[in-house]
Design a protein around this motif. Structure first.
Motif: not given
Length: 356
Positions: A16-25, A74-77
Motif C-alpha cells: 500500500r505504501g509502495m503505490v504512492q506517487y508524487g507529481p509527474d516529471r 495504482n500507477e494509473l487510475t
C-alpha cells in the motif's frame, strides 16, 4: 498460521505504501500514455489485502508508434482518463513520477525485524541465565526402564558428529516440503486457467515459490544450521563429548572423564520429552555447575533431575536422540544407555522408535 498472518499484514502494508506517487516529471518522459480502461482488483492481489486500480493505456512513443500497455497497481487510475500521462521505458512502461516512500509502509517491517531480534536475544539470555532459586519438581518419575543397555568396549568409529537438539528427520522434512509443493502446484495450475492477468501473475509466482520449497526450506533446517559454529549442538567424537551453545557456553570432556551418557524418554498425556544426562567418572565438577539445568519441563510438570548427573539444557527431538544413539554406538557403546519413563500416577507408554 500466525506466521502467515504476519507476513500477509506486512506484505499488504508495504504494498500500500509502495503505490504512492508524487507529481509527474514531464521532462523525463520517454512516451505519453492515454488511459483506455481500468479494472478494480481485490480484495487479494499482488498488493496483498486491499483494492487497487489496474489500468491499460495506449502509449505513444517518441517515434510515433502506439502500443497498448498494462500498468502496475495504482500507477494509473480512472482520474487519469482523458489526459496525457508521461511515462518512461521502451518495452515495459512505468509512470514518470516521483515515488513517495511513506514511513508507515517501512515502519512495520523495521519494527518486526527489530522485535524479532530483541525477542531472540531476551529468550537466549533467559535460557542461559543461572537459576537463582532451587529447582522445585512438581512431579516424580515412575522407575525408569532400561531399553538399551550399555555395550562392551569402544566402537570402531572415527571422526566426529555435530547434532542439533531440534534435528529434523528426513520424513518430517519431506512431509513439510511436500505439503508446500502440493499447494504450490495447485496455485500454478490454477494460475494457468484464470482470466485475470494480475491473478495469474500472483498465482504463478506463488506456485514457483511452493515448488521450490525443498531448496528454500533447507537453510532453515537443523541439518544446515548445525554447520554454524555458533549453533547449539552436542558434539560426539571418538575422543570425547562436547557441548556448544551459541558460542557462549561450551565444554569438552574426554571419554576417560565420562562414566555414562544416558538418553531418557518421558511419556505423559501424549507428550514426549527426551533429555540427555551425563554421569562423570570422578563425580561432581564445580566448574560445570552453573551450566546445567537441574530438571526439565514436560507440559505443566516440573521434573526432577537425575541424581549425580549433569543434564544438557535442551529437549531433544526424536531425530536428534536417534543421531545421539547412532554416534554413541559408533564411538563408545560401552558408555551409552537409554531409558523410558512416565510420570507418577501414569504408567509409562511404550514409545515407538523412529516416530517424528
Amino acid at each position: 498460521m500466525l506466521v502467515a498472518v504476519v507476513v500477509l499484514a506486512l506484505w499488504s502494508t508495504t504494498a500500500r505504501g509502495m503505490v504512492q506517487y508524487g507529481p509527474d516529471r514531464p521532462g523525463d518522459a520517454d512516451a505519453i500514455a492515454r488511459v483506455t480502461s481500468c479494472d478494480r482488483i481485490g480484495p487479494i492481489s499482488r498488493g496483498g489485502i486491499g483494492y487497487y486500480w489496474f489500468c491499460t493505456a495506449d502509449v505513444t512513443t517518441e517515434d510515433g508508434a502506439i502500443r497498448s500497455a498494462r500498468f502496475r497497481l495504482n500507477e494509473l487510475t480512472p482520474d487519469d482518463i482523458g489526459k496525457p500521462v508521461p511515462v518512461e521505458g521502451s518495452r515495459e512502461f512505468r509512470r514518470a513520477a516521483g515515488k513517495l516512500v511513506v514511513w508507515w509502509a517501512i515502519a512495520p517491517g523495521v519494527v518486526f525485524v527489530l522485535g524479532l531480534g530483541a525477542w531472540s536475544v531476551l529468550r537466549r539470555r533467559k535460557r542461559l541465565r543461572h537459576r537463582v532459586s532451587p529447582w522445585q519438581p512438581t512431579a516424580g518419575l515412575v522407575a525408569p526402564a532400561c531399553v538399551l543397555a550399555a555395550g562392551s568396549g569402544p566402537g570402531g568409529g572415527r571422526g566426529r558428529r555435530k547434532i542439533a537438539p531440534s534435528e529434523w528427520s528426513a520424513q518430517r522434512y519431506w512431509r513439510l516440503a511436500g505439503s508446500i509443493m502440493v499447494a504450490g502446484a495447485a496455485c500454478a495450475v490454477t494460475g494457468a486457467f484464470v482470466g485475470s492477468a494480475d491473478a495469474r501473475e500472483v498465482l504463478t509466482a506463488s506456485g514457483s515459490l511452493g515448488l521450490a520449497a525443498p531448496i528454500l526450506l533447507y537453510p532453515c533446517t537443523p541439518r544446515a544450521y548445525r554447520s554454524n559454529e555458533n549453533a547449539t549442538a552436542v558434539i560426539i567424537s571418538s575422543d570425547g563429548i562436547g557441548w556448544r551453545r551459541r558460542g557462549q557456553t561450551t565444554f569438552d570432556l574426554e571419554w576417560a572423564e565420562v562414566a555414562e551418557v544416558r538418553v531418557t524418554a518421558i511419556d505423559h498425556d501424549g507428550l514426549v520429552l527426551r533429555v540427555v544426562d551425563l554421569f562423570l567418572a570422578d563425580g561432581r565438577r564445580g566448574d560445570l555447575r552453573g551450566l546445567w539445568q537441574l530438571g526439565a519441563q514436560l507440559g505443566d510438570h516440573r521434573l526432577p533431575g537425575e541424581k549425580g548427573a549433569y543434564r544438557l539444557p535442551e529437549a531433544f527431538s526424536d531425530a536428534a536422540a536417534r543421531q545421539v544413539r547412532e554416534a554413541m554406538l559408533a564411538y563408545r557403546p560401552d558408555r551409552y544407555r537409554e531409558f523410558e519413563a512416565g510420570l507418577e500416577g501414569a504408567p509409562p507408554t511404550p514409545i515407538t522408535r523412529g516416530a517424528t
